[in-house]
Motif scaffolding. Sequence first.
Motif, PDB file in Angstrom:
ATOM      1  N   VAL A 160      28.146  67.240  82.665  1.00 49.62           N
ATOM      2  CA  VAL A 160      28.876  66.888  83.880  1.00 49.62           C
ATOM      3  C   VAL A 160      27.907  66.137  84.786  1.00 49.62           C
ATOM      4  O   VAL A 160      26.855  66.673  85.155  1.00 49.62           O
ATOM      5  N   VAL A 218      27.077  57.740  80.709  1.00 52.22           N
ATOM      6  CA  VAL A 218      27.981  57.900  79.564  1.00 52.22           C
ATOM      7  C   VAL A 218      27.782  56.766  78.570  1.00 52.22           C
ATOM      8  O   VAL A 218      27.749  56.977  77.348  1.00 52.22           O
ATOM      9  N   ILE A 276      30.671  66.253  74.763  1.00 52.58           N
ATOM     10  CA  ILE A 276      31.666  65.936  75.790  1.00 52.58           C
ATOM     11  C   ILE A 276      30.944  65.580  77.088  1.00 52.58           C
ATOM     12  O   ILE A 276      29.984  66.252  77.482  1.00 52.58           O
ATOM     13  N   GLN A 277      31.441  64.545  77.758  1.00 54.00           N
ATOM     14  CA  GLN A 277      30.826  64.094  79.011  1.00 54.00           C
ATOM     15  C   GLN A 277      31.908  63.880  80.062  1.00 54.00           C
ATOM     16  O   GLN A 277      32.974  63.332  79.762  1.00 54.00           O
ATOM     17  N   LEU A 278      31.609  64.294  81.275  1.00 54.88           N
ATOM     18  CA  LEU A 278      32.477  64.074  82.425  1.00 54.88           C
ATOM     19  C   LEU A 278      31.637  63.435  83.529  1.00 54.88           C
ATOM     20  O   LEU A 278      30.649  64.022  83.976  1.00 54.88           O
ATOM     21  N   PHE A 284      38.767  70.144  81.884  1.00 52.74           N
ATOM     22  CA  PHE A 284      39.588  68.952  81.671  1.00 52.74           C
ATOM     23  C   PHE A 284      40.908  69.031  82.439  1.00 52.74           C
ATOM     24  O   PHE A 284      41.451  67.994  82.823  1.00 52.74           O
ATOM     25  N   PHE A 303      39.803  67.918  85.632  1.00 51.64           N
ATOM     26  CA  PHE A 303      39.430  66.505  85.572  1.00 51.64           C
ATOM     27  C   PHE A 303      40.649  65.609  85.820  1.00 51.64           C
ATOM     28  O   PHE A 303      40.525  64.537  86.412  1.00 51.64           O
ATOM     29  N   GLU A 346      40.755  62.765  88.669  1.00 52.30           N
ATOM     30  CA  GLU A 346      41.139  61.369  88.505  1.00 52.30           C
ATOM     31  C   GLU A 346      42.148  60.958  89.575  1.00 52.30           C
ATOM     32  O   GLU A 346      42.042  59.872  90.163  1.00 52.30           O
ATOM     33  N   SER A 364      35.256  59.833  81.199  1.00 50.23           N
ATOM     34  CA  SER A 364      35.047  60.955  80.282  1.00 50.23           C
ATOM     35  C   SER A 364      34.773  60.423  78.890  1.00 50.23           C
ATOM     36  O   SER A 364      35.108  59.295  78.554  1.00 50.23           O
ATOM     37  N   SER A 365      34.118  61.244  78.107  1.00 47.40           N
ATOM     38  CA  SER A 365      33.904  60.952  76.690  1.00 47.40           C
ATOM     39  C   SER A 365      34.162  62.252  75.921  1.00 47.40           C
ATOM     40  O   SER A 365      33.439  63.237  76.121  1.00 47.40           O
ATOM     41  N   SER A 415      37.282  59.481  75.922  1.00 45.90           N
ATOM     42  CA  SER A 415      38.016  58.913  77.047  1.00 45.90           C
ATOM     43  C   SER A 415      39.477  59.349  77.009  1.00 45.90           C
ATOM     44  O   SER A 415      40.059  59.557  75.937  1.00 45.90           O
TER      45      SER A 415
END
Length: 1296
Positions: free
Chosen positions: A202, A212, A244-246, A350, A353, A357, A369-370, A372
Amino acid sequence: MGVSREINRILAFSQLFGILIMDDESNSAETAPFSLVAFSEKRHTESIEGINTINHTWRMKERMKTVSVALVLCLNVGVDPPDIVKTQPCARLECWIDPLSMSAQKALESIGASLQSQYERWQPRARYKQSLDPTMEEVKKLCTSLRRNAKEERVLLHYNGHGVPRPTANGEIWVFNRTYTQYIPLSVYDLQAWMGSPSIYVYDCSNAGMIVKTFNNFAEQHEKEYEMSNRGTGVPPAIFKNCIQLAACAENQILPMNAELPADLFTACLTTPIKIALKWYVMQNTQSLMPNVTLDLIEKVPGQLSDRRTMLGELNWIFTAITDTIAWNTLPRELFQKLFRQDLLVASLFRNFLLAERIMRSYDCVPVSSPSLPPTYQHPMWQAWDLALDLCLGQLPDILNNDTPFEHSNFFEEQLTAFEVWLALGSEDRSPPEQLPVVLQVLLSQVHRVRALDLLGKFLDLGPWAVNLALSVGIFPYVLKLLQSSAKELRPLLVFIWAKILAVDRTCQSDLVRDSGHKYFLSVLQDYTMSSENRTTAAFILACMVQDYPAGQEVALQGSLVSICLEQLENSHARLRQWLALALGRLWERHEAARWCGVRDSAHEKLYQLLKDPVPEVRAAAVYALGTFIASVSERSEHANKIDHNVAMTLITTVGQDMSPLVRKEMLNALQWLVLIFEASFCAAFLNSPIDDNKSLREGALSPLPAQAESSLLSPLSGMRRIASRDRLKILSPGHFFGTDAPVSGITPSDNVPTDKIKRVLSTSSLNSIASSSSALASTSATTSVYVKQLQALQVMEHDPHPEVAAMAKKVVDYIKIQARENTASIREVYSISPAASPSGKVSFMVSESPPTSNDSSMARFSARGALRRKPIPGTINEEGTKEITNGMRCLVTTQFLEWSSRYFAQPSINNKRERKLPVLDCDFEFRIMRNQEVEQEADEERSKVMSSKLEALLFQGRNSGGLKCAALHAYEPLMTVTGNDYFSLWDWQSGAKLSYSSNKNARGAKISCIALLNEAEALPLLLVGSDDGTIKIWKNSYNNKEEAALITAWQGLTDPISSLQTNTLHPKTHSASFGLVAGWIQKHKRLAVTGDLASRHVRLWDVTTEKKIYDLPIGTDSSAVCCLAPDYSGESLLAAGCGDGSVRLFDWRLSPHEARVMTWREHTNCVIGLSLRKATSMGGLVSGCKAGDVKLFDLRRHSAIASIHLNQGIGKMAVHQNADIFCYGSISQYIGVYPIPGTTKLVNSDIGSIRYQEGFRGQRLGPATCLTFHPLRVLLAAGSADNSIRVYGQDNARR
């Protein structure tokens, strides 16, 4: 008048199709005739196979858990980073704490503690570590330590970079040196190596999207390096792409600085979504809409997030439902499973998330995100969220100021209503209902749970596709948890839902056993207050739970499933009986403990009663259960062998000639296990069988064999006594061991063994336990090996009229033949060194005594050497009773009956229960009613002028190759079916077109002898074809020459043809002609009467609804066979039979067989070839005609004819109209005459139709008549002649 007309239409429709309205608790459609349409059950109209298998992707291959969380905060409170110019005023709150309100160090610690508490709300069991304003070494130590402790689980890194410069394009983030005098770059490449995989990141900082982007590039580099360094070691590479990336914003964006917002807006959305959502909603609305709600009141919203009864808890509940719904309707199924169902913390992040957004896009920031996600900030469900917020905030001032009770939102009720509307109109072709995730959340509420379960059940009922959708959304853990509920009102709903799930995905059986869910369904099954349908569903669930699952079998056995099922086998509900039997069969399949538990409860004997059940599916289920009962023994013993042989002989004698091929196929499936288990004994029985197929084998490799070998091979190799070779029994006719009254083939009085020498066959059981019946044994006075009888049954079923049954039997018999050939050499080797037989050829010991030891050892050597010369077959036993494991036997034949039965629960139940409700009268039904009424009106007009017009007008003429045997005219369509010796064709006699041509696929030498049209009120009637070998086949005719007719069913209507061909002199006939099979179809009662040359002493009645033989009506004469049958078409229970000796016999089949013959007339001097029972609307009585030319009319109440007519020439063929008072005959001099029935008109010997042979170029050529038949309603005559021509005649213009 309109209502009356509608009622008449419905009554006409109900009468036409025989539909009865039945409630759900009535004896189901399988137990009682509900329709006049014959052979319309699912077993006739669909393939016997299971549903198409679907790859189930709802269950995660591996569950992940975030066990460690690293909180890295680079705030440097009081010092702004050099590359960010902040506005004044500026956003300052970090984790809702103002860092300037206290000292820098205390503020840093408070923010760290607050962030940890916010994460703990979502994952309280994780291991949290804070790194506040860290150095590079501290970050490395923290990450490596967490990865080492987490092992293969997921680690989360939360990076807050509000106090350091923005990430660089080279993939670097910033930390501090030890003295906080410099910013130190930390490469994401190194961070990846320390964190490992799987991980979640995060990033709450400006330009976070840059991290990212570079992360993914470094991930590819890492994987290549890892693969190169570990090549050849077998170590799987780390997959960094799955991390996972945020990120808070894109690579070229900075965070919003609005002073009314927190500085860590992204973190606030991820960890405190309800609070920031309320704050943002109030900021977006003008004061005029909500003047009393301020930002200060947001802090005072009552309740707790975990308590759904409070305002805050309900908002959190609604938020979870809405974000789940948005994600499920937007994301691909696989991605949804990974992000929202694999890990609880990831799912929460998520969900939040999606809110981030929406909120951050309003401030020109686009979170990244990844993997996406597609944009969701404009999804329509956000409007429902705004409405829920509006309704709650509108109450907030009164709740805080006046202590007003909180009024709960109607959000879930409205969503359930929307879901209900979709169910009323939805289908597989439409997009899935977006409210499905909401239904999942509603299951948590006791208030709406019953309604939610009801709607969920209706959705699952739409088909397997709906079940897969529900499972993919995550419904399974909820319905599994609900099995712990004791609420009785939930039982029918949960049972129905679980049946739908298990019908599509049987892997859920392990979850049931693990959570002890089987106890729930065991309690439902033995709860007699539950409906039979619900108990049936519970039985199906338990059957699925134990199928091929030893753990499920064990817990079900401990739960007394055997006794529970056996107690209800006599229930009136057919499908319940069926699934009780199937559950037992699945329970003891390859589970010996369950089998012996069944033996102690006499389960196999109780299942015998179901072999006579009126429902074919129940009989097939009982046969299936007995088949798995045989195959479930892993260690053979004499006791087990006795039971299994008793089961096998019971199957042969009870269902060996069952009318339903469904049952016969299951019987073959069961008998194959005996063949595999007692292979050596079947091989010996085959080698000594006198069937011609074995002649070359026996006379070649085995000839000559010593007499001792012959006598020993006939007896079973396990526990059976030997019989001398000269006293060896001949093979019994198939009719004998099938329990019919067919003659015995190949047995003469001189061949019989004296009864006083037949003492015992098995060591401890009577011969009666393996013989077909005690009466049959007394009549034959012979002892036949149980293996010989079973082999005979298999050999006869090779000639079964149904091709699938015959193919299965052939596979089993061929297997025996192959194994017998392989063992031939070893048998000769054994007997070449065995002691010679006694010179007299007689046995040197009594049957009840023990045979000589040397012979026993020889047979043991035979078994041992035979086993060495061929491939070992699991489950075989030798004569000494040596136990060998039967597990792992490879089946020879299989059926899909079990899977097909399960389709009932996978398919929409509205289709399964359609017979219980009156269908809507659509255009097709309306057309049929109108068509039938028009034809009947036209027929009435024609019959009214039958005496005033000639029946000589040629309407159609055609020609067929292969001869003409029978013809039948459709009652309501201009269609005619014509048959030859082995074919049938369909003609449109109005247009003259030949619509189809199909083969009946008779056995060699057999010919078609009768046909009948079934279900003529239907658009496409069925065709019954009877052959002179006793077989009956039902075909669905094709209207296209490119397609063949479809076989619906086939069975042996009379004695098997093999025995009849071998015993053609047992029943002398007084007439020279052969009539083959004679049949009479009774549509109203759906019964079929058959007789003929093969069973000249009786008329056999078959019930088409139950597919069982009712009984045999004795004719009362041994001197002649029945030549023709005449059922009562008015629907009464009368049946007339004309015999070869000229007698006419009347039966009432409601009476017992020996009392059914109520009248006999003996006024004809020759064979009766025409017969008709008149309807009450006509003259009434019975019309008969014989070959001598005498036609008589009988009053059923009198013992003599009331009118007669003598024709001047002999009759070859004759037909009587069902409704008009006329008959026709074809003379041997190529002449067809049509006359009024005697006694119906004052005109005596006055013909109303004369069709003659005429010479000349333009003359109508007419060969000798081979078939004559009238139209059932209209005055039309179809006539076939020996020159292969078929004609249809109608009325001329009426005479003036």
